[in-house]
Design a protein around this motif. Sequence first.
Motif, mmCIF file in Angstrom:
data_model
loop_
_atom_site.group_PDB
_atom_site.id
_atom_site.type_symbol
_atom_site.label_atom_id
_atom_site.label_comp_id
_atom_site.label_asym_id
_atom_site.label_seq_id
_atom_site.Cartn_x
_atom_site.Cartn_y
_atom_site.Cartn_z
ATOM 1 N N ILE A 92 0.846 -1.194 0.000
ATOM 2 C CA ILE A 92 0.000 0.000 0.000
ATOM 3 C C ILE A 92 0.881 1.243 0.000
ATOM 4 N N THR A 93 0.518 2.208 -0.836
ATOM 5 C CA THR A 93 1.163 3.514 -0.810
ATOM 6 C C THR A 93 0.111 4.562 -1.166
ATOM 7 N N THR A 94 0.500 5.812 -1.354
ATOM 8 C CA THR A 94 -0.469 6.852 -1.691
ATOM 9 C C THR A 94 -0.287 7.296 -3.142
ATOM 10 N N GLU A 95 -1.217 8.088 -3.605
ATOM 11 C CA GLU A 95 -1.181 8.565 -4.984
ATOM 12 C C GLU A 95 -0.196 9.712 -5.192
ATOM 13 N N ILE A 96 0.456 10.182 -4.130
ATOM 14 C CA ILE A 96 1.297 11.385 -4.263
ATOM 15 C C ILE A 96 2.738 11.142 -3.825
ATOM 16 N N GLU A 97 3.213 9.912 -3.967
ATOM 17 C CA GLU A 97 4.570 9.606 -3.532
ATOM 18 C C GLU A 97 5.620 10.072 -4.535
ATOM 19 N N HIS A 98 6.856 10.113 -4.090
ATOM 20 C CA HIS A 98 8.000 10.428 -4.938
ATOM 21 C C HIS A 98 8.135 9.368 -6.028
ATOM 22 N N PRO A 99 8.630 9.750 -7.225
ATOM 23 C CA PRO A 99 8.781 8.762 -8.303
ATOM 24 C C PRO A 99 9.571 7.513 -7.917
ATOM 25 N N SER A 100 10.528 7.632 -7.003
ATOM 26 C CA SER A 100 11.319 6.461 -6.620
ATOM 27 C C SER A 100 10.481 5.440 -5.860
ATOM 28 N N VAL A 101 9.417 5.901 -5.209
ATOM 29 C CA VAL A 101 8.482 4.986 -4.550
ATOM 30 C C VAL A 101 7.505 4.417 -5.570
ATOM 31 N N ARG A 102 6.896 5.296 -6.343
ATOM 32 C CA ARG A 102 5.907 4.843 -7.334
ATOM 33 C C ARG A 102 6.526 3.862 -8.331
ATOM 34 N N GLU A 103 7.685 4.185 -8.855
ATOM 35 C CA GLU A 103 8.302 3.311 -9.853
ATOM 36 C C GLU A 103 8.756 1.982 -9.252
ATOM 37 N N SER A 104 9.177 2.012 -7.994
ATOM 38 C CA SER A 104 9.503 0.749 -7.316
ATOM 39 C C SER A 104 8.265 -0.127 -7.201
ATOM 40 N N MET A 105 7.144 0.490 -6.858
ATOM 41 C CA MET A 105 5.890 -0.250 -6.761
ATOM 42 C C MET A 105 5.476 -0.808 -8.118
ATOM 43 N N GLU A 106 5.608 -0.006 -9.158
ATOM 44 C CA GLU A 106 5.227 -0.466 -10.496
ATOM 45 C C GLU A 106 6.113 -1.619 -10.963
ATOM 46 N N GLN A 107 7.384 -1.574 -10.614
ATOM 47 C CA GLN A 107 8.279 -2.675 -10.973
ATOM 48 C C GLN A 107 7.877 -3.952 -10.244
ATOM 49 N N LEU A 108 7.490 -3.818 -8.980
ATOM 50 C CA LEU A 108 7.036 -4.985 -8.231
ATOM 51 C C LEU A 108 5.727 -5.536 -8.803
ATOM 52 N N LYS A 109 4.891 -4.666 -9.325
ATOM 53 C CA LYS A 109 3.645 -5.118 -9.952
ATOM 54 C C LYS A 109 3.948 -6.061 -11.114
ATOM 55 N N GLU A 110 5.007 -5.752 -11.866
ATOM 56 C CA GLU A 110 5.405 -6.611 -12.983
ATOM 57 C C GLU A 110 5.884 -7.976 -12.509
ATOM 58 N N LEU A 111 6.291 -8.039 -11.228
ATOM 59 C CA LEU A 111 6.760 -9.310 -10.666
ATOM 60 C C LEU A 111 5.638 -10.062 -9.952
ATOM 61 N N GLY A 112 4.425 -9.584 -10.073
ATOM 62 C CA GLY A 112 3.299 -10.304 -9.519
ATOM 63 C C GLY A 112 2.761 -9.778 -8.197
ATOM 64 N N PHE A 113 3.284 -8.667 -7.712
ATOM 65 C CA PHE A 113 2.766 -8.068 -6.479
ATOM 66 C C PHE A 113 1.559 -7.192 -6.806
ATOM 67 N N ARG A 114 0.686 -7.024 -5.827
ATOM 68 C CA ARG A 114 -0.471 -6.147 -5.975
ATOM 69 C C ARG A 114 -0.199 -4.840 -5.230
ATOM 70 N N ILE A 115 -0.525 -3.741 -5.872
ATOM 71 C CA ILE A 115 -0.276 -2.420 -5.279
ATOM 72 C C ILE A 115 -1.593 -1.668 -5.151
ATOM 73 N N THR A 116 -1.846 -1.095 -3.988
ATOM 74 C CA THR A 116 -2.988 -0.210 -3.788
ATOM 75 C C THR A 116 -2.480 1.213 -3.592
ATOM 76 N N TYR A 117 -2.951 2.127 -4.465
ATOM 77 C CA TYR A 117 -2.615 3.546 -4.336
ATOM 78 C C TYR A 117 -3.780 4.238 -3.637
ATOM 79 N N VAL A 118 -3.548 4.639 -2.398
ATOM 80 C CA VAL A 118 -4.600 5.252 -1.589
ATOM 81 C C VAL A 118 -4.766 6.719 -1.986
#
Length: 380
Positions: A92-118
Amino acid sequence: MIYFDNSSTTKPYSEVLDSFRKVSEEYFGNPSSLHGLGAQSEKLLSQAREQMARLLDVQINEIYFTSGGTESNNIAIKGTALMHKGRGRHLITTEIEHPSVRESMEQLKELGFRITYVPVDQNGIVKLSEIEKAICDDTILVSVMHVNNEIGSIQPIQEIGQLLKQYSKILFHVDFVQGIGKVPLDLRASHVDLCTISGHKFHGLKGTGVLYIRNGVKISSLISGGGQEWKLRSGTENVAGMVAMAKALRLTLQKQNECLNNMLKIKDFLRRELEMIEGVTIHTPAFQSAPHILNFSIQGFKAEVFVHALEEKGIFASTTSACSSKRQKASNTLLAMGIPEEEAMSAIRISLSYQNTLNEAEQFIAAVNEAVGRLRKVMK
Protein backbone atom coordinates in the motif's frame (compact mmCIF):
# COMPACT_ATOMS: atom_id res chain seq x y z
CA MET A 1 20.96 35.31 -6.81
CA ILE A 2 17.86 34.22 -4.87
CA TYR A 3 17.65 30.47 -4.52
CA PHE A 4 14.12 29.22 -3.78
CA ASP A 5 14.56 25.62 -4.98
CA ASN A 6 15.80 23.97 -1.80
CA SER A 7 13.45 21.00 -2.06
CA SER A 8 15.30 20.00 -5.23
CA THR A 9 18.70 20.35 -3.60
CA THR A 10 20.43 22.60 -1.11
CA LYS A 11 23.74 24.42 -1.24
CA PRO A 12 26.29 22.52 0.90
CA TYR A 13 27.46 24.31 4.03
CA SER A 14 31.07 25.51 3.78
CA GLU A 15 31.87 23.46 6.91
CA VAL A 16 30.51 20.39 5.14
CA LEU A 17 32.73 20.97 2.12
CA ASP A 18 35.71 21.46 4.43
CA SER A 19 35.01 18.12 6.15
CA PHE A 20 34.63 16.32 2.82
CA ARG A 21 37.88 17.77 1.50
CA LYS A 22 39.86 16.96 4.64
CA VAL A 23 38.65 13.36 4.83
CA SER A 24 39.16 12.84 1.09
CA GLU A 25 42.72 14.14 1.24
CA GLU A 26 43.94 12.69 4.53
CA TYR A 27 41.79 9.61 5.23
CA PHE A 28 41.24 8.18 1.76
CA GLY A 29 41.88 4.55 2.66
CA ASN A 30 39.33 1.82 2.03
CA PRO A 31 37.51 1.09 5.34
CA SER A 32 37.75 -2.64 4.55
CA SER A 33 41.55 -2.57 4.28
CA LEU A 34 43.61 -4.08 7.09
CA HIS A 35 46.32 -1.42 7.18
CA GLY A 36 46.32 1.66 9.38
CA LEU A 37 44.94 4.03 6.76
CA GLY A 38 41.99 1.71 6.26
CA ALA A 39 41.46 1.52 10.01
CA GLN A 40 41.38 5.31 10.24
CA SER A 41 38.72 5.43 7.53
CA GLU A 42 36.68 2.76 9.27
CA LYS A 43 36.85 4.72 12.51
CA LEU A 44 35.60 7.89 10.80
CA LEU A 45 32.76 5.94 9.17
CA SER A 46 31.76 4.49 12.54
CA GLN A 47 31.82 7.94 14.11
CA ALA A 48 29.60 9.30 11.32
CA ARG A 49 27.18 6.42 11.84
CA GLU A 50 27.16 7.03 15.59
CA GLN A 51 26.46 10.74 15.07
CA MET A 52 23.62 10.06 12.62
CA ALA A 53 22.08 7.59 15.07
CA ARG A 54 22.31 10.10 17.92
CA LEU A 55 20.76 12.88 15.83
CA LEU A 56 17.91 10.62 14.71
CA ASP A 57 17.55 9.14 18.22
CA VAL A 58 17.97 5.55 17.03
CA GLN A 59 20.52 2.74 17.53
CA ILE A 60 23.85 2.72 15.71
CA ASN A 61 23.16 -0.63 14.05
CA GLU A 62 19.89 0.74 12.64
CA ILE A 63 21.74 3.19 10.36
CA TYR A 64 22.58 1.96 6.84
CA PHE A 65 24.46 4.36 4.58
CA THR A 66 23.27 4.67 0.96
CA SER A 67 23.67 7.02 -2.00
CA GLY A 68 20.50 8.97 -1.20
CA GLY A 69 16.71 8.95 -1.09
CA THR A 70 16.06 7.10 -4.33
CA GLU A 71 18.32 4.18 -3.43
CA SER A 72 17.00 4.04 0.13
CA ASN A 73 13.40 3.95 -1.10
CA ASN A 74 14.21 1.21 -3.60
CA ILE A 75 15.98 -0.92 -0.99
CA ALA A 76 13.21 -0.45 1.58
CA ILE A 77 10.34 -1.30 -0.77
CA LYS A 78 11.84 -3.98 -2.99
CA GLY A 79 13.88 -5.46 -0.14
CA THR A 80 10.72 -5.85 1.95
CA ALA A 81 8.74 -7.35 -0.93
CA LEU A 82 11.41 -9.91 -1.82
CA MET A 83 12.08 -10.92 1.78
CA HIS A 84 8.43 -11.31 2.81
CA LYS A 85 6.69 -12.43 -0.39
CA GLY A 86 5.99 -15.76 1.28
CA ARG A 87 3.59 -14.14 3.75
CA GLY A 88 1.95 -11.71 1.34
CA ARG A 89 2.24 -9.94 -2.00
CA HIS A 90 0.22 -6.78 -1.35
CA LEU A 91 1.71 -3.31 -0.78
CA ILE A 92 0.00 0.00 0.00
CA THR A 93 1.16 3.51 -0.81
CA THR A 94 -0.47 6.85 -1.69
CA GLU A 95 -1.18 8.56 -4.98
CA ILE A 96 1.30 11.39 -4.26
CA GLU A 97 4.57 9.61 -3.53
CA HIS A 98 8.00 10.43 -4.94
CA PRO A 99 8.78 8.76 -8.30
CA SER A 100 11.32 6.46 -6.62
CA VAL A 101 8.48 4.99 -4.55
CA ARG A 102 5.91 4.84 -7.33
CA GLU A 103 8.30 3.31 -9.85
CA SER A 104 9.50 0.75 -7.32
CA MET A 105 5.89 -0.25 -6.76
CA GLU A 106 5.23 -0.47 -10.50
CA GLN A 107 8.28 -2.67 -10.97
CA LEU A 108 7.04 -4.99 -8.23
CA LYS A 109 3.65 -5.12 -9.95
CA GLU A 110 5.40 -6.61 -12.98
CA LEU A 111 6.76 -9.31 -10.67
CA GLY A 112 3.30 -10.30 -9.52
CA PHE A 113 2.77 -8.07 -6.48
CA ARG A 114 -0.47 -6.15 -5.98
CA ILE A 115 -0.28 -2.42 -5.28
CA THR A 116 -2.99 -0.21 -3.79
CA TYR A 117 -2.61 3.55 -4.34
CA VAL A 118 -4.60 5.25 -1.59
CA PRO A 119 -6.21 8.60 -2.54
CA VAL A 120 -5.61 11.91 -0.79
CA ASP A 121 -8.01 14.75 -0.03
CA GLN A 122 -8.05 18.23 -1.60
CA ASN A 123 -5.19 19.26 0.71
CA GLY A 124 -2.97 16.38 -0.37
CA ILE A 125 -3.39 14.53 2.93
CA VAL A 126 -4.24 10.85 3.24
CA LYS A 127 -7.03 9.79 5.57
CA LEU A 128 -6.30 7.11 8.14
CA SER A 129 -9.55 5.37 7.20
CA GLU A 130 -8.34 4.99 3.59
CA ILE A 131 -5.18 3.22 4.77
CA GLU A 132 -7.20 0.94 7.02
CA LYS A 133 -9.69 0.17 4.26
CA ALA A 134 -6.88 -0.89 1.91
CA ILE A 135 -5.32 -3.42 4.30
CA CYS A 136 -5.76 -7.07 3.27
CA ASP A 137 -4.71 -10.40 4.76
CA ASP A 138 -1.65 -10.46 2.51
CA THR A 139 -0.51 -6.84 3.02
CA ILE A 140 3.18 -6.72 3.93
CA LEU A 141 4.15 -3.05 3.53
CA VAL A 142 2.67 0.44 3.82
CA SER A 143 4.82 3.25 2.41
CA VAL A 144 3.82 6.89 3.08
CA MET A 145 5.97 10.00 2.69
CA HIS A 146 6.19 12.32 5.68
CA VAL A 147 6.21 15.67 3.83
CA ASN A 148 5.10 15.87 0.22
CA ASN A 149 7.94 17.19 -1.92
CA GLU A 150 5.69 19.29 -4.19
CA ILE A 151 3.05 20.91 -1.98
CA GLY A 152 4.48 20.37 1.51
CA SER A 153 1.47 18.58 3.03
CA ILE A 154 2.34 16.66 6.21
CA GLN A 155 0.94 13.14 6.47
CA PRO A 156 -0.39 11.75 9.80
CA ILE A 157 2.59 9.44 10.23
CA GLN A 158 2.20 8.82 13.96
CA GLU A 159 -1.48 7.93 13.56
CA ILE A 160 -0.70 5.57 10.67
CA GLY A 161 2.03 3.96 12.76
CA GLN A 162 -0.39 3.44 15.64
CA LEU A 163 -2.85 1.79 13.25
CA LEU A 164 -0.25 -0.52 11.74
CA LYS A 165 0.96 -1.55 15.18
CA GLN A 166 -2.12 -3.78 15.26
CA TYR A 167 -0.88 -5.71 12.19
CA SER A 168 2.23 -7.65 13.12
CA LYS A 169 3.18 -8.72 9.59
CA ILE A 170 2.91 -5.24 7.99
CA LEU A 171 6.06 -3.12 7.86
CA PHE A 172 5.83 0.68 7.78
CA HIS A 173 8.15 2.67 5.51
CA VAL A 174 8.38 6.47 5.64
CA ASP A 175 10.11 8.71 3.10
CA PHE A 176 11.47 11.40 5.46
CA VAL A 177 13.53 13.18 2.79
CA GLN A 178 11.62 16.49 2.78
CA GLY A 179 10.73 16.59 6.45
CA ILE A 180 14.07 16.10 8.12
CA GLY A 181 15.45 19.30 9.61
CA LYS A 182 12.13 21.13 9.17
CA VAL A 183 9.32 18.98 10.57
CA PRO A 184 10.24 16.73 13.53
CA LEU A 185 9.36 13.03 13.38
CA ASP A 186 9.81 10.62 16.29
CA LEU A 187 10.56 7.31 14.60
CA ARG A 188 9.97 5.28 17.76
CA ALA A 189 6.70 6.92 18.75
CA SER A 190 5.48 6.62 15.16
CA HIS A 191 6.34 2.89 15.01
CA VAL A 192 8.33 3.36 11.81
CA ASP A 193 10.17 0.26 10.60
CA LEU A 194 12.06 1.75 7.64
CA CYS A 195 12.90 5.41 7.02
CA THR A 196 14.62 7.22 4.18
CA ILE A 197 16.71 10.41 4.31
CA SER A 198 18.95 12.14 1.76
CA GLY A 199 21.97 14.30 2.58
CA HIS A 200 21.67 16.86 -0.20
CA LYS A 201 18.28 18.00 1.10
CA PHE A 202 19.84 19.42 4.28
CA HIS A 203 23.03 21.02 2.94
CA GLY A 204 25.04 17.81 2.70
CA LEU A 205 26.41 16.42 -0.55
CA LYS A 206 24.64 14.67 -3.38
CA GLY A 207 25.19 10.92 -3.35
CA THR A 208 24.76 10.53 0.42
CA GLY A 209 21.83 9.11 2.32
CA VAL A 210 20.58 6.83 5.06
CA LEU A 211 18.11 4.01 5.32
CA TYR A 212 16.97 3.46 8.91
CA ILE A 213 15.94 -0.14 9.55
CA ARG A 214 14.47 -0.87 12.96
CA ASN A 215 16.21 -3.63 14.88
CA GLY A 216 14.50 -6.95 14.21
CA VAL A 217 13.30 -6.02 10.72
CA LYS A 218 14.72 -8.19 7.93
CA ILE A 219 14.76 -7.20 4.26
CA SER A 220 16.57 -8.60 1.23
CA SER A 221 19.72 -7.04 -0.16
CA LEU A 222 19.53 -5.61 -3.68
CA ILE A 223 23.27 -5.02 -4.15
CA SER A 224 25.56 -8.01 -3.72
CA GLY A 225 29.31 -7.86 -3.31
CA GLY A 226 31.72 -7.40 -0.46
CA GLY A 227 29.11 -7.36 2.29
CA GLN A 228 29.42 -3.75 3.44
CA GLU A 229 26.63 -2.12 5.49
CA TRP A 230 25.95 -5.37 7.33
CA LYS A 231 25.58 -7.22 4.02
CA LEU A 232 22.62 -5.09 2.94
CA ARG A 233 24.34 -2.65 0.59
CA SER A 234 27.69 -3.83 -0.77
CA GLY A 235 30.22 -1.43 -2.22
CA THR A 236 33.15 0.61 -0.94
CA GLU A 237 31.76 3.18 1.43
CA ASN A 238 31.77 6.93 0.69
CA VAL A 239 33.50 7.81 3.95
CA ALA A 240 34.04 11.50 3.22
CA GLY A 241 30.45 11.90 2.06
CA MET A 242 29.01 10.24 5.14
CA VAL A 243 31.17 12.28 7.52
CA ALA A 244 30.03 15.41 5.68
CA MET A 245 26.38 14.31 5.85
CA ALA A 246 26.56 13.80 9.61
CA LYS A 247 27.97 17.29 10.02
CA ALA A 248 25.29 18.74 7.72
CA LEU A 249 22.50 17.16 9.75
CA ARG A 250 23.96 18.40 13.03
CA LEU A 251 24.22 21.95 11.69
CA THR A 252 20.73 21.83 10.16
CA LEU A 253 19.08 20.63 13.35
CA GLN A 254 20.88 23.40 15.23
CA LYS A 255 19.57 25.94 12.70
CA GLN A 256 16.09 24.44 13.03
CA ASN A 257 16.08 25.44 16.68
CA GLU A 258 17.40 28.91 15.88
CA CYS A 259 15.73 29.81 12.59
CA LEU A 260 12.45 27.92 12.20
CA ASN A 261 10.29 30.84 13.35
CA ASN A 262 11.93 33.10 10.78
CA MET A 263 11.28 30.56 8.02
CA LEU A 264 7.62 30.42 9.03
CA LYS A 265 7.39 34.23 8.88
CA ILE A 266 8.87 34.23 5.37
CA LYS A 267 6.44 31.54 4.20
CA ASP A 268 3.48 33.41 5.71
CA PHE A 269 4.58 36.62 4.00
CA LEU A 270 4.93 34.88 0.64
CA ARG A 271 1.51 33.28 0.99
CA ARG A 272 -0.22 36.55 1.89
CA GLU A 273 1.42 38.47 -0.94
CA LEU A 274 0.80 35.79 -3.56
CA GLU A 275 -2.87 35.55 -2.61
CA MET A 276 -3.20 39.24 -3.45
CA ILE A 277 -2.03 38.74 -7.05
CA GLU A 278 -4.84 38.32 -9.56
CA GLY A 279 -5.08 34.80 -10.96
CA VAL A 280 -2.94 33.13 -8.28
CA THR A 281 -4.17 29.94 -6.59
CA ILE A 282 -2.24 28.49 -3.64
CA HIS A 283 -2.10 24.68 -3.60
CA THR A 284 -0.15 24.21 -0.38
CA PRO A 285 -2.60 23.72 2.49
CA ALA A 286 -2.76 26.53 5.04
CA PHE A 287 -2.54 24.02 7.88
CA GLN A 288 -0.65 20.73 8.27
CA SER A 289 2.04 21.78 5.82
CA ALA A 290 5.82 22.09 6.06
CA PRO A 291 7.39 25.50 6.74
CA HIS A 292 9.60 25.52 3.64
CA ILE A 293 7.35 24.63 0.68
CA LEU A 294 4.77 26.79 -1.11
CA ASN A 295 3.11 25.64 -4.34
CA PHE A 296 0.93 27.94 -6.45
CA SER A 297 -0.44 28.43 -9.95
CA ILE A 298 -0.87 31.59 -12.00
CA GLN A 299 -3.82 31.43 -14.34
CA GLY A 300 -2.93 31.66 -18.01
CA PHE A 301 0.79 30.90 -17.75
CA LYS A 302 2.68 27.67 -18.29
CA ALA A 303 4.95 26.94 -15.36
CA GLU A 304 8.17 26.62 -17.36
CA VAL A 305 7.61 30.04 -18.99
CA PHE A 306 7.20 31.70 -15.63
CA VAL A 307 10.17 29.86 -14.08
CA HIS A 308 12.39 31.17 -16.87
CA ALA A 309 10.97 34.67 -16.44
CA LEU A 310 11.99 34.55 -12.77
CA GLU A 311 15.42 33.20 -13.70
CA GLU A 312 16.01 36.31 -15.81
CA LYS A 313 15.75 38.22 -12.52
CA GLY A 314 18.24 35.90 -10.82
CA ILE A 315 15.54 33.97 -8.96
CA PHE A 316 15.51 30.17 -9.03
CA ALA A 317 12.29 28.23 -8.41
CA SER A 318 10.91 25.02 -9.91
CA THR A 319 7.82 23.45 -11.41
CA THR A 320 7.09 19.96 -10.07
CA SER A 321 9.50 17.56 -8.39
CA ALA A 322 13.05 17.93 -9.71
CA CYS A 323 12.90 14.23 -10.64
CA SER A 324 10.09 14.87 -13.15
CA SER A 325 10.21 18.61 -13.92
CA LYS A 326 11.74 18.17 -17.41
CA ARG A 327 8.90 15.92 -18.58
CA GLN A 328 6.50 18.88 -18.90
CA LYS A 329 3.61 16.83 -17.56
CA ALA A 330 1.03 17.87 -15.01
CA SER A 331 1.96 16.98 -11.45
CA ASN A 332 0.56 13.64 -10.26
CA THR A 333 0.24 15.16 -6.81
CA LEU A 334 -1.90 18.08 -7.95
CA LEU A 335 -4.06 15.88 -10.16
CA ALA A 336 -4.61 13.50 -7.24
CA MET A 337 -5.85 16.49 -5.21
CA GLY A 338 -8.51 17.15 -7.84
CA ILE A 339 -6.83 20.18 -9.40
CA PRO A 340 -7.68 20.58 -13.12
CA GLU A 341 -4.88 19.63 -15.51
CA GLU A 342 -4.56 23.10 -17.04
CA GLU A 343 -4.14 24.63 -13.60
CA ALA A 344 -1.70 21.91 -12.56
CA MET A 345 0.41 22.64 -15.65
CA SER A 346 0.95 26.19 -14.37
CA ALA A 347 2.10 25.16 -10.89
CA ILE A 348 5.29 26.61 -9.44
CA ARG A 349 7.02 25.48 -6.27
CA ILE A 350 9.17 27.69 -4.09
CA SER A 351 11.11 26.03 -1.30
CA LEU A 352 13.09 27.74 1.41
CA SER A 353 16.15 27.02 3.51
CA TYR A 354 17.22 28.57 6.80
CA GLN A 355 19.60 30.75 4.78
CA ASN A 356 16.80 32.61 2.98
CA THR A 357 15.72 36.06 4.16
CA LEU A 358 12.59 38.20 4.22
CA ASN A 359 14.31 40.67 1.91
CA GLU A 360 14.69 37.89 -0.68
CA ALA A 361 10.98 37.11 -0.31
CA GLU A 362 10.12 40.76 -0.93
CA GLN A 363 12.27 40.77 -4.07
CA PHE A 364 10.59 37.55 -5.20
CA ILE A 365 7.10 39.07 -4.87
CA ALA A 366 8.19 42.17 -6.77
CA ALA A 367 9.60 39.96 -9.55
CA VAL A 368 6.39 37.90 -9.73
CA ASN A 369 4.26 41.05 -10.03
CA GLU A 370 6.53 42.46 -12.72
CA ALA A 371 6.60 39.18 -14.68
CA VAL A 372 2.82 38.75 -14.48
CA GLY A 373 2.25 42.27 -15.80
CA ARG A 374 4.82 41.92 -18.61
CA LEU A 375 3.66 38.50 -19.77
CA ARG A 376 -0.02 39.49 -19.72
CA LYS A 377 0.76 42.44 -21.98
CA VAL A 378 2.52 40.11 -24.42
CA MET A 379 -0.45 37.72 -24.42
CA LYS A 380 -3.00 40.45 -25.30
